[in-house]
Design a protein around this motif. Sequence first.
Motif, PDB file in Angstrom:
ATOM      1  N   PRO A  68      35.822  74.223  47.468  1.00 52.55           N
ATOM      2  CA  PRO A  68      35.252  75.087  47.142  1.00 52.55           C
ATOM      3  C   PRO A  68      34.283  75.557  45.968  1.00 52.55           C
ATOM      4  N   GLY A  69      33.757  76.870  46.663  1.00 50.75           N
ATOM      5  CA  GLY A  69      31.902  76.396  46.566  1.00 50.75           C
ATOM      6  C   GLY A  69      31.485  76.253  46.195  1.00 50.75           C
ATOM      7  N   GLU A 198      39.344  83.815  47.896  1.00 51.21           N
ATOM      8  CA  GLU A 198      38.420  83.708  47.707  1.00 51.21           C
ATOM      9  C   GLU A 198      37.924  85.491  47.242  1.00 51.21           C
ATOM     10  N   TRP A 203      31.065  84.454  39.133  1.00 49.50           N
ATOM     11  CA  TRP A 203      32.624  84.062  38.432  1.00 49.50           C
ATOM     12  C   TRP A 203      32.061  84.638  37.287  1.00 49.50           C
ATOM     13  N   ASP A 295      30.178  80.172  44.011  1.00 50.54           N
ATOM     14  CA  ASP A 295      29.514  79.983  44.916  1.00 50.54           C
ATOM     15  C   ASP A 295      28.548  79.602  44.600  1.00 50.54           C
ATOM     16  N   ARG A 297      26.127  79.701  47.062  1.00 52.73           N
ATOM     17  CA  ARG A 297      25.269  79.849  47.822  1.00 52.73           C
ATOM     18  C   ARG A 297      24.875  81.611  47.691  1.00 52.73           C
ATOM     19  N   ASP A 298      25.786  82.415  46.810  1.00 56.13           N
ATOM     20  CA  ASP A 298      26.378  83.574  46.856  1.00 56.13           C
ATOM     21  C   ASP A 298      26.744  83.972  45.460  1.00 56.13           C
ATOM     22  N   ARG A 301      30.162  85.657  44.911  1.00 55.81           N
ATOM     23  CA  ARG A 301      31.333  85.448  45.333  1.00 55.81           C
ATOM     24  C   ARG A 301      31.611  84.685  44.893  1.00 55.81           C
ATOM     25  N   SER A 302      33.279  84.797  44.302  1.00 55.44           N
ATOM     26  CA  SER A 302      33.982  82.957  43.381  1.00 55.44           C
ATOM     27  C   SER A 302      34.966  83.495  44.422  1.00 55.44           C
ATOM     28  N   TRP A 303      35.777  81.602  43.235  1.00 60.07           N
ATOM     29  CA  TRP A 303      36.954  81.015  44.148  1.00 60.07           C
ATOM     30  C   TRP A 303      37.723  81.102  42.978  1.00 60.07           C
TER      31      TRP A 303
END
Length: 385
Positions: A68-69, A198, A203, A295, A297-298, A301-303
């Motif tokens: 993920p990410g 998600e 993070w 993530d 790209r962003d 956002r994290s996982w």
Amino acid sequence: MGKLTDFLSETDIAGVTQANGRLRRLPGLVFRSDSYHRFEQTAWLDRTWLFVGRCSDIPNPGDAKPIPGFPLFLVRDALGEVHIFHNACRHRGHRLVKGKCEGLRSLICPYHRWTYALNGQLKITPHFAGHGVHASDALDPSKHGLIAVRCGIWHDWIFMNLDGQAPPLEDFVAPMARKLDFVDFAALRHFLTMEQREIPANWKICLENTMEPYHVPYVHKVTAAGQPLSQHYMVDEDPVIGSAIDVPGSSYTNRAGTLNLSNLDMSARYLCRLPNLFLTSYAPDVIVDTMILPDMRDPRRSWMEQAWYTTSGRSLSAEEIEGWRTLEEAVIDEDIAVMSEVQHGAESRAVDDGGVLSPAWESCISSMYRHLVARLSDERPGEAI
């Protein structure tokens, strides 16, 4: 790639590195800036080991799972060896593994059917040189296999090092192993995985929340009612940081009786080997990993994903497993709610001074940012990863 002072002022950096009695975080841009996010990735995270999965995620040959990410995936080959590959066909970059897979015999690109062995070797390029003509002097299959990422395994946990230059994994995990020397890692028995979530937050916000106990009596007043704030204490032994609690009557040596899973009423260690190897040990014999991944790209956002193990060799009943699942789903939902609100606040200029940290309950967060600043200030992190 740039340098840290391209993003942070000397005052910002001094705020987390100087022992002046007032602990601070870094300013809000480290949670929202795309350019800083890329810098953090290349200057630190690419150069160290990241916890990215588990052997139990892909237990059999032919099992595969995206990370993920990241545009990467895990796969176990026909001989049982674990690999990490870039999730892109060498032809025109189509994604190869979209979700968790079992029993694959090969990796086939759905775009033009280029086919790879599970060890990454390019095997078939259909009609590449004309109809019915699959081979060509213009393409050397030995030079166009999948691109691998350096991979390491410690017990059930899989790590990656993107630039391939980090010190040996055994050196990286040694500080955590020493801090949890009462845990029999060789006896790990996996019993539960909470699938990836998600998280609408950076993070580092997730990591802050996972390690500090200050929020526990307010956010987890029911789910962690058995862990009063007064009994928590900090762990600040860079690169291992976090918090811990010793609950009377709950120890790592007394395994008699059953746990009360109506709330977290047990002794625990909540420890992170920076950047993201987070292990929680619950007395008497349960250990939980929390995989927090950015993530790439962003920045917003994290996982997150978690897995549970016993370390005494015992198996849990279905009722006990369901008890852990129910309790931890409630805890995670509570945490996600506050983490997303902290991300929302990070968009405000009000947090551009970093805010103020509690010296009693959040020194682990200050330590995290000192570690981060040190790594981002290095030309080459070397041994200090």
